[in-house]
Design an enzyme around this catalytic site. Structure first.
Site: not given
Lengths: 776, 388
Positions: A316-318, A320, A759
């Site tokens: 997921g977003s980590p 990014k 998120e």
């Protein structure tokens, strides 16, 4: 005279008989003495064998230690109880050495042991019937502590003996249990008991941990005393080597405590956390839930995976933070440049931001990352080019094992076949990684571009010989980005904690700055499709602190927590993060930073005072004062007297008379509720978070019957609000997401339009709830 | 008086006296060596407990020896004397059944308050004196070969004694008393044919007595212990940890001592491996510590006493002297053989002590009494020879 001699035949016969017998005896004894044999048995050798005793000198199993040589696992001396039944053990009736009174023995033993009187009596009786020399009492008679042994000895029971028995002890209980594993007694074919590592480091390093038993050969008499003048041959035992880990017992305890608290409160399906020193790659703490107590193995399920390294997840977003880092390194990052958020088209595929693809209009890239915008990542990829981006993904170590000093490491799978794969990879969907890979990759960001290979074993050293069989040194795993890039990424990540759009606001620390990236990753269900439902996400955080010069690097993943209606998935994650980081950094004696602390005001009791005067006084201190009525006397207040409030906080003073509505914008739910209570107006609250709109505008005069609807939403200035202000005060992240996120099967999900990773989720439910409420 | 002593000392049998003293002292030393560890570890006594006790026994025994050596043996054929002896034998044997206590298996001890006595030991010596007296009187009357008059009554007395000892049950003593009785009779001067007849009657009687017992009371006669001992006699090494243990440990002692021995005090077997190393198994300890020298010393000494007694019996004209000498010599010889034969696996192991060497109060005092009798007989024999 000779004639007179009468030969007496009887006496003569006797003379000859005894002469013969004496000769026979002498011949027999001398034959035995000379040949040393009887019936072909070598007597001297037989005698020597009879006197010779061999005693096993038990080697202690090596200990497992933390970085400061604090004990994580060690052998401790316990006792095994043996009851001697045979009367042959007793040589003097005045000093009996066997059990005389079975009934009494059973009575006394049952008082001290876990076994019942009946069980003990049965064992004793059975032993007597079978004529056994001695009996044991199974697990009830094992692992008896020294204190208990002394108590039993004082009972003075004849025939009760205690045999030394080494037990593997884990003094910290559940403590990195899936990493440490456990060792237990195992019976060999010969009936000999050995302690064998069964899981985790105990099993991996069983060879070096296991010592080599020695033996002592000596001659004794029948009573066991050493024979005088006899030599004894001693082969000393070699204790097993100590395995010293990089773990920090204190940090691990902080982590375990925080995990347990969250586990209890949210009962998530799974939790994983890893803490590392980003400068060295040393793993300082590693934990997961469910866990177990290695002493009793209570709580041990079928899952023996050390999930930090053996489980692959869609991060997921980590992810990014690595996309941004790559862009900066490539010179494709302009924080002030703007883009149109919302959706992004790549050929037939459309991806969207997590607020149902609505986005936030045209915003800067900095705000994009702060809001965890997927579309911003797509544009960064577009600027870098697929190949360039993949080059960085590779340089950050994804898709291959980190080479941590533990077996069974998973490598994860980076999907790069289709353009859409790479596109979703920028925000961590589709491809899989392990938590330890995230830690390793993030170490480059925390450690000025130099990526450190993670390791858990500091050294393996034998305490007897001093021989060091393994000594680890920090090892660089490459430098994917420059020091400047790393610094810039940290600043950007810090802004996600501090900025008004920050998705990681709840991760702010009291005394230190922090930087990191939250994540709300979808998880494939049993059918291979992403699961639906408010709780069915992997909520995570990959962060570091202090942001300027990170000393600790942490990954926390909390899967499928049972969230209360008013909480976001990032709350349990932030609870772990803030407590562990705050305590951990203090434990490491990291100087608290000069944080810009807001001015605070302590409230007095304003009851019965002039409303006007109080309002003036408080306004002078920078507080917003709201009166509930038009009367001049204060009847009540919120917050209560003695409370310390921050600057710009809203203070509600209860005054009677006509109520004139204030502007509720930005109010916390708690404040709204307080206003409702103090003013007596009927306020209907819709949604969670902070007030964004109200059905009757500011300045409206309302009576108690007039319903006022106040819409709450994710706060925008939430970074000011701290965890300790309560659940309502914990803003989590962005708002809204697409509703159809969870429809697509896992594999295609990444590429499908309107797909939101990251998120998205807490807001998904948030939005849905709001809608429902509004409809009401 | 002075002259009396002078006459005695002139006629004393010095070789016999010296052998007796030498064996007793040697025994004392070996008792000390053998019992030290045993006394401490098993009984919790002082290391020299048995040594001191034996010293007391010997200091009591030596006066007994002197008195009996000075006591003219002719008096043993005196009717009153014989009745006294019989009385003492049966008093002891009856008392042991009433107030006796067991000292390891058989109920064979009587506690007299100051000391413990084994009536079967008394019976051993008593039966020699009694039978010798009876047969000597019959001999003098020339009716020794009259079976009903001369032989049957003493045989009945002997059988009674044996029966009492059997009841204890002290089979070892019973065999020795029976054998001693037969030896005395062998030297009594009865005709060879009659002796054969007598022997066959005794054997037949024994068979009649024993066979029904085997048949009806099998389980009592062939106790597990006795069968085990018998089996251990044939195959000691097959039951090394059970019944064979004692005999095997005895072998190990002799074998590990070898010809040279391990040296005085160096026995290992006495350290708990041999049961009661200072009594029945003392010869094993001697062999282990002193090798062939110790064994030869004891065997030659004992053989000398036995054979000297028997040679006196062979050559004396006085039937009483002959029977007394033969009886005492046989008793010592039989005990020696039963003890050492058991130790070396020639015969099954029985609990019999080694004369003069083993520890034991009753045994050493009665042996001294018997030795005194032999000494007295030897002195008269010497005078008898000198006269001619």
């Amino acid at each position: 005279m000779k004639k007179k001699f009468r030969f007496q035949w009887g006496a003569f016969l006797l003379f000859m008989l005894f002469a013969g017998l004496f000769f026979l005896l002498f011949a027999r004894i001398v034959t035995i003495q000379a040949t040393g044999q009887v019936e072909g048995q070598e007597l001297a050798a037989k005698a020597a064998a009879k006197y010779s005793q061999e005693q096993v000198l038990k080697a202690e199993r090596g200990r497992i230690l933390d970085r400061n040589a604090e004990v994580i696992a060690e052998d401790t001396l316990t006792y095994k109880l043996v009851a001697v039944l045979s009367d042959s053990a007793t040589q003097k009736p005045s000093n009996p050495r066997h059990v005389i009174d079975i009934e009494k023995t059973a009575d006394v033993l049952s008082e001290h042991l876990t076994a019942s009187r009946e069980t003990i009596l049965k064992i004793l009786k059975n032993g007597v019937e079978k004529g056994l020399y001695q009996v044991e009492f199974g697990s009830a008679g094992r692992e008896i502590s020294h204190t208990k042994m002394k108590e039993l000895e004082e009972e003075g029971l004849p025939g009760i003996l205690f045999v030394n028995d080494l037990k593997r002890l884990y003094p910290n209980g559940a403590f990195a249990s899936h990493l440490i594993g456990f060792a237990m007694k195992e019976e060999l074919d010969g009936g000999q008991l050995v302690t064998k590592g069964k899981m985790g480091l105990e099993a991996i390093h069983d060879g070096v941990l296991t010592g080599k038993n020695g033996k002592m050969e000596f001659n004794t008499d029948k009573w066991g005393y050493l024979l005088p003048n006899s030599e004894s041959a001693v082969t000393p035992a070699v204790d097993g080597s100590d395995v010293q880990l990089t773990l920090d017992k204190t940090l691990e305890n902080f982590l375990e405590d925080a995990m347990s608290t969250v586990q209890k409160e949210y009962t998530p399906k799974r939790m994983i956390a890893v803490i590392a020193d980003p400068k060295t790659g040393e793993i300082l703490a590693m934990s997961q839930r469910p866990t177990f107590n290695p002493n009793t193995r209570e709580g041990l399920s079928d899952n023996w995976l050390n999930e930090s390294i053996e489980l692959t997840i869609e991060p997921g977003s980590p992810m990014k933070m690595f996309t941004v880092a790559s862009a900066i390194e490539e010179g494709k990052w302009d924080p002030d440049a703007t883009y149109k958020s919302g959706t992004y088209k790549l050929g037939p595929d459309v991806i969207g931001d997590h607020n149902s693809g609505r986005g936030w209009g045209t915003i800067t890239f900095l705000e994009g990352i702060q809001r965890s915008s997927n579309v911003s990542m797509a544009y960064l990829l577009e600027r870098m080019g697929k190949e360039n981006f993949l080059k960085y993904i590779d340089a950050f170590g994804f898709g291959e094992k980190t080479g941590i000093d533990l077996p069974h490491e998973a490598s994860g799978k980076i999907l790069d076949k289709y353009a859409s794969n790479v596109l979703t990879l920028t925000y961590g969907q589709g491809s899989t990684v392990t938590p330890i890979q995230l830690i390793q990759a993030a170490s480059a960001i925390a450690n000025d571009g130099v990526m450190m290979k993670p390791y858990v074993i500091d050294q393996i050293k034998n305490p007897d010989t001093g021989e060091v069989t393994l000594k680890s040194e920090p090892e660089e795993a490459g430098q994917p980005i420059s020091a400047e890039t790393a610094k810039e990424v940290r600043e950007i990540l810090a802004s996600t904690v501090t900025s008004e759009h920050g998705s990681a606001a709840g991760f702010a620390l009291q005394d230190y700055s922090s930087a990191g990236k939250t994540g709300t990753a979808q998880i494939p269900g049993e059918d291979g499709r992403y699961m639906t439902g408010r709780n069915n996400y992997l909520f995570s955080f990959l962060g570091m602190a202090p942001a300027e010069d990170p000393k600790l690097l942490i990954y926390i993943g909390v899967q499928q927590p049972n969230l209360p209606a008013n909480e976001y998935g990032s709350v349990p994650v932030s609870k772990i993060f803030t407590s562990v980081m705050e305590n951990g950094l203090k434990h490491m004696n990291i100087e608290p930073e000069d944080m810009e602390t807001a001015k605070t005001v302590e409230l007095d009791d304003y009851k019965d005072k002039s409303a006007k005067a109080v309002a003036k006084e408080l306004a002078g201190k920078g507080l917003n004062v709201v009166l509930t009525g038009s009367a001049s006397k204060v009847e009540g207040q919120y917050p209560a007297s003695g409370e310390v409030v921050l600057e710009n906080e809203t203070i509600i003073l209860k005054t009677s008379g006509t109520t004139v509505l204030p502007d509720f914008t930005g109010w916390s739910k708690r404040s709204v509720l307080a206003y409702q209570a103090l003013s007596g107006t009927s306020i209907q609250i819709v949604g969670q978070g902070f007030a964004v709109s109200q059905s009757l505008s500011k300045g409206s005069k309302v009576s108690q019957e007039d319903p006022v609807v106040i819409q709450l939403q994710t706060p925008e200035d939430s970074y000011k609000v701290r965890m300790k202000d309560g659940p309502e005060g914990v803003p989590s992240a962005e708002s809204d997401t697409t509703a159809d996120t969870t429809e697509a099967p896992a594999e295609e999900a990444a590429a499908s339009a309107g797909e939101a990773a990251g998120e998205a989720t807490e807001e998904t439910t948030e939005e849905q709830e709001s809608e429902v409420n509004t409809e009401e | 008086m002075k002259q009396y002593i002078k006459r005695y000392s002139k006629n004393l049998d010095y070789p016999l006296l010296l052998t007796y003293i030498a064996l007793s002292i040697f025994g004392l030393v070996m008792i000390y060596s053998a019992s030290m560890a045993w006394a401490v570890n098993v009984y919790g006594w002082e290391a020299d407990h048995f040594y001191k006790q034996q010293l007391v026994n010997l200091s009591l025994a030596f006066p007994v020896f002197i008195v009996s050596a000075l006591f003219p043996y002719k008096h043993f054929s005196n009717k009153g004397m014989m009745k006294l002896i019989l009385g003492v034998i049966f008093l002891g044997l009856v008392l042991v059944h009433l107030i006796g206590y067991a000292g390891g298996g058989a109920k064979s001890w009587i506690n007299l308050g100051f000391a413990s006595v084994q009536p079967s030991e008394v019976a051993k010596v008593g039966i020699i004196l009694y039978l010798s007296g009876v047969f000597a009187n019959k001999n003098r009357k020339g009716m020794i070969n009259n079976f009903n008059e001369s032989i049957a009554p003493p045989v009945i007395v002997l059988t009674l004694v044996l029966f009492f000892v059997f009841l204890e049950p002290d089979l070892g003593s019973m065999i020795i008393i029976g054998a001693v009785g037969l030896c005395v009779m062998l030297a009594s001067g009865i005709r060879f044919k009659l002796y054969l007849k007598l022997s066959s009657i005794v054997l037949a009687g024994a068979a009649l007595f024993i066979l029904p017992m085997i048949f009806f009371a099998q389980d009592k006669v062939f106790t597990e212990k006795r069968l085990g001992r018998l089996d251990a006699f044939f195959n000691p090494f097959e039951d090394e940890l059970g019944f064979g243990m004692q005999i095997v440990n005895g072998y190990l002692a002799i074998g590990s001592g070898g010809l040279s021995g391990l040296g005085l005090g160096q026995s290992v077997q006495k350290l708990g491996y041999l049961p009661e190393p200072h009594t029945d198994f003392i010869m094993s300890v001697i062999a282990e510590e002193l090798g062939v020298f110790g064994v030869a010393f004891v065997l030659v000494g004992l053989a000398f006493i036995v054979l000297r007694g028997l040679s006196i019996a062979m050559t004396t004209k006085d039937p009483l002297a002959r029977m007394l000498a033969a009886g005492v010599a046989s008793m010592i010889g039989i005990q020696t053989f039963v003890n050492l034969g058991g130790l070396t696996g020639i015969i099954p192991l029985t609990g019999v002590t080694l004369p003069f060497i083993s520890y034991g109060g009753t045994s050493v005092i009665l042996l001294s009494l018997a030795m005194g009798v032999l000494m007295n007989v030897s002195m008269f024999h010497k005078v008898e020879k000198l006269k001619k």
